[in-house]
Scaffold this motif. Structure first.
Motif: not given
Length: 93
Positions: A40-53
């Motif tokens: 819940v409202q924690n980051p996920i890694r979508l590559g070296a430069h993106s960590e949306p929450q």
């Protein structure tokens, strides 16, 4: 703040309706306990430069609960973003 394509993006404050919706989703998905991880409202890694929450993500179960690294695309089973007023922005950014 979220890291999107290497840039820090300022997020809007969470309003009460948004928070209530996230709480409802969490309660709805809570029975998954033990078979997956509710993120819940924690980051996920979508590559070296993106960590949306995202507001809610359902992840594959891992015994360390992702303590060694944020989950990546291979770990994510479901992502839910609550967008009361930011749908256009969320879809483009």
């Amino acid at each position: 703040m979220e890291l999107i394509e290497g840039e820090l993006v300022t997020m809007s404050p969470i309003g009460s309706r948004h928070a209530a919706t996230v709480a409802r989703l969490t309660a709805l998905l809570f029975p998954i306990r033990g078979r997956g991880i509710l993120w819940v409202q924690n980051p996920i890694r979508l590559g070296a430069h993106s960590e949306p929450q995202p507001d809610v993500a359902l992840l594959r179960y891992r015994p360390d609960f992702y303590a060694s690294a944020h989950p990546g695309p291979e770990d994510v089973l479901l992502v839910v973003e609550v967008a009361e007023t930011s749908a256009d922005y969320d879809r483009s950014v």
